[in-house]
Design an enzyme around this catalytic site. Structure first.
Site, PDB file in Angstrom:
ATOM      1  N   ASP A   3       0.838  -1.207   0.000  1.00 60.65           N
ATOM      2  CA  ASP A   3       0.000   0.000   0.000  1.00 60.65           C
ATOM      3  C   ASP A   3       0.871   1.254   0.000  1.00 60.65           C
ATOM      4  O   ASP A   3       0.376   2.374  -0.132  1.00 60.65           O
ATOM      5  CB  ASP A   3      -0.998  -0.001   1.173  1.00 60.65           C
ATOM      6  CG  ASP A   3      -0.319  -0.042   2.523  1.00 60.65           C
ATOM      7  OD1 ASP A   3       0.919  -0.212   2.576  1.00 60.65           O
ATOM      8  OD2 ASP A   3      -1.022   0.108   3.537  1.00 60.65           O
ATOM      9  N   SER A   4       2.206   1.063   0.097  1.00 58.81           N
ATOM     10  CA  SER A   4       3.137   2.177  -0.080  1.00 58.81           C
ATOM     11  C   SER A   4       2.942   2.802  -1.466  1.00 58.81           C
ATOM     12  O   SER A   4       3.403   3.914  -1.711  1.00 58.81           O
ATOM     13  CB  SER A   4       4.589   1.717   0.092  1.00 58.81           C
ATOM     14  OG  SER A   4       4.850   0.566  -0.676  1.00 58.81           O
ATOM     15  N   ASP A  64      -1.315  -6.078  -0.588  1.00 57.48           N
ATOM     16  CA  ASP A  64      -1.561  -5.435   0.718  1.00 57.48           C
ATOM     17  C   ASP A  64      -3.042  -5.084   0.879  1.00 57.48           C
ATOM     18  O   ASP A  64      -3.642  -4.476  -0.011  1.00 57.48           O
ATOM     19  CB  ASP A  64      -0.750  -4.133   0.780  1.00 57.48           C
ATOM     20  CG  ASP A  64       0.171  -4.069   1.968  1.00 57.48           C
ATOM     21  OD1 ASP A  64       0.034  -4.896   2.886  1.00 57.48           O
ATOM     22  OD2 ASP A  64       1.050  -3.176   1.967  1.00 57.48           O
ATOM     23  N   LYS A 115      -1.487  -9.289   2.743  1.00 60.98           N
ATOM     24  CA  LYS A 115      -0.784  -8.846   3.953  1.00 60.98           C
ATOM     25  C   LYS A 115      -1.670  -7.852   4.687  1.00 60.98           C
ATOM     26  O   LYS A 115      -2.346  -7.045   4.047  1.00 60.98           O
ATOM     27  CB  LYS A 115       0.558  -8.198   3.581  1.00 60.98           C
ATOM     28  CG  LYS A 115       1.323  -7.652   4.798  1.00 60.98           C
ATOM     29  CD  LYS A 115       2.754  -7.280   4.465  1.00 60.98           C
ATOM     30  CE  LYS A 115       2.911  -5.926   3.815  1.00 60.98           C
ATOM     31  NZ  LYS A 115       2.400  -4.791   4.609  1.00 60.98           N
ATOM     32  N   GLU A 132      -1.793  -5.317   8.491  1.00 60.54           N
ATOM     33  CA  GLU A 132      -0.960  -4.723   9.545  1.00 60.54           C
ATOM     34  C   GLU A 132      -1.561  -4.917  10.935  1.00 60.54           C
ATOM     35  O   GLU A 132      -2.759  -4.666  11.141  1.00 60.54           O
ATOM     36  CB  GLU A 132      -0.776  -3.225   9.277  1.00 60.54           C
ATOM     37  CG  GLU A 132       0.020  -2.946   8.016  1.00 60.54           C
ATOM     38  CD  GLU A 132       0.333  -1.463   7.807  1.00 60.54           C
ATOM     39  OE1 GLU A 132       0.008  -0.641   8.685  1.00 60.54           O
ATOM     40  OE2 GLU A 132       0.901  -1.150   6.750  1.00 60.54           O
ATOM     41  N   GLU A 156       8.873  -4.348  10.591  1.00 63.37           N
ATOM     42  CA  GLU A 156       9.372  -3.072  10.057  1.00 63.37           C
ATOM     43  C   GLU A 156       9.895  -2.191  11.194  1.00 63.37           C
ATOM     44  O   GLU A 156       9.197  -1.954  12.194  1.00 63.37           O
ATOM     45  CB  GLU A 156       8.225  -2.352   9.313  1.00 63.37           C
ATOM     46  CG  GLU A 156       8.662  -1.027   8.709  1.00 63.37           C
ATOM     47  CD  GLU A 156       7.675  -0.471   7.677  1.00 63.37           C
ATOM     48  OE1 GLU A 156       6.731  -1.181   7.282  1.00 63.37           O
ATOM     49  OE2 GLU A 156       7.885   0.685   7.280  1.00 63.37           O
TER      50      GLU A 156
HETATM   51  O1  KIV Z   1       3.518  -1.193   1.687  1.00 59.59           O
HETATM   52  C1  KIV Z   1       4.708  -1.538   1.778  1.00 59.59           C
HETATM   53  O2  KIV Z   1       5.549  -1.220   0.933  1.00 59.59           O
HETATM   54  C2  KIV Z   1       5.094  -2.345   2.926  1.00 59.59           C
HETATM   55  C3  KIV Z   1       6.542  -2.653   3.097  1.00 59.59           C
HETATM   56  C4  KIV Z   1       7.303  -1.480   3.540  1.00 59.59           C
HETATM   57  C5  KIV Z   1       6.752  -3.818   3.986  1.00 59.59           C
HETATM   58  O3  KIV Z   1       4.262  -2.720   3.690  1.00 59.59           O
END
Ligand code: KIV
Length: 268
Positions: free
Chosen positions: A43-44, A82, A111, A113, A180
């Site tokens: 989600d970055s 994500d 994934k 969080e 992280e």
């Molecule tokens: O969204 C992302 O890029 C991440 C990584 C930094 C692990 O969750």
């Protein structure tokens, strides 16, 4: 293509896992030609691809669109999608719908969080055939709660909480865990205690693998160079030079050259 089983196999054999974020078709083609083990459509992308100032702005449609593009570029690479901000906090059925959309877009796992309030969902997803990667430590979706992008687990209490979160996510059924920005010694301790693979970012060398963000590791992001990033090339410099070389050629009339032009066939 790798499967969830390979993550624990690699951990058992002591083979380090390499993961990189990737968000688009062209970059995915490049990853697929490399030795990288797996892709995270993180989600970055709200920040790196859309210019937002946090991952809070990522939404399910955005994640599914990018996941599908990555899948087309890297059809044989294991892809983790994500779950974006709040998409797994509304109701079980909405969470399942988002996870399902990411899987149908081409992810092999999702994934999410944090552990608190998520373990039941993790178990339900796993029991529904959706592998889940956990994410603890600095969890960027909580940036406003944490009060900034800070290393987590420095105090005894916070370290104990992270150990408990790792244990709970493993027990709930996660096949791997991202850690992280946590102290290296704590990440190593959690890794040794865990039966599942850990993948670190800013978590030292003692994890079972590493993940870096595409723009950071390729030097495309010139404003952001935290301690835990290594730049493997100066992408921004290389691209800027190529662009300026192109402008020079256009201005000089050196591009297009004869070989770049279409010509009428000469008539005898
Ligand atoms: O969204 C992302 O890029 C991440 C990584 C930094 C692990 O969750």
């Amino acid at each position: 293509m790798k499967s969830v089983c390979d993550f624990s196999k690699m951990k058992r054999k002591g083979q380090k896992i390499s993961m990189v974020t990737c968000y688009d078709y062209t970059s995915a083609c490049i990853v697929s030609q490399s030795d990288v083990d797996c892709i995270l459509v993180g989600d970055s992308l709200a920040m790196t691809m859309h210019g937002h100032d946090s991952t809070v702005m990522a939404v399910p449609d955005m994640m599914a669109l990018h996941t599908a593009a990555v899948k087309r570029g890297a059809p044989e690479t294991f892809i983790v999608g994500d779950m974006p901000f709040l998409s797994y906090r509304k109701s079980l059925s909405e969470s399942i719908a988002v996870a399902g959309a990411l899987m149908q877009a081409g992810a092999q796992a999702v994934k999410l969080e944090g552990a608190a309030g998520n373990t039941e969902l993790v178990t339900h997803l796993v029991q529904s055939g959706i592998p889940v990667m956990g994410h603890i430590g600095l969890t960027p979706q909580f940036v406003h709660q944490i009060g900034g992008y800070k290393v987590q687990g420095k105090s005894k209490e916070c370290a104990a909480r992270l150990k408990e979160e790792a244990r709970a996510l493993e027990e709930a059924g996660c096949f791997a865990l991202v850690m992280e920005c946590v102290p290296a010694s704590l990440a190593e301790e959690i890794t040794k205690a865990a039966g599942i693979a850990t993948i670190g970012i800013g978590a030292g060398r003692g994890t079972d693998g590493q993940v870096l963000v595409w723009q950071d590791m390729l030097g495309l992001n010139t404003e952001f160079q935290p301690k835990f990033v290594r730049r493997y090339t100066n992408g921004a410099e290389i691209f800027t030079k190529a662009l300026n070389d192109y402008v020079d050629d256009v201005q000089k009339g050196a591009f297009p050259a004869d070989e770049n032009c279409f010509w009428h066939r000469s008539v005898a």
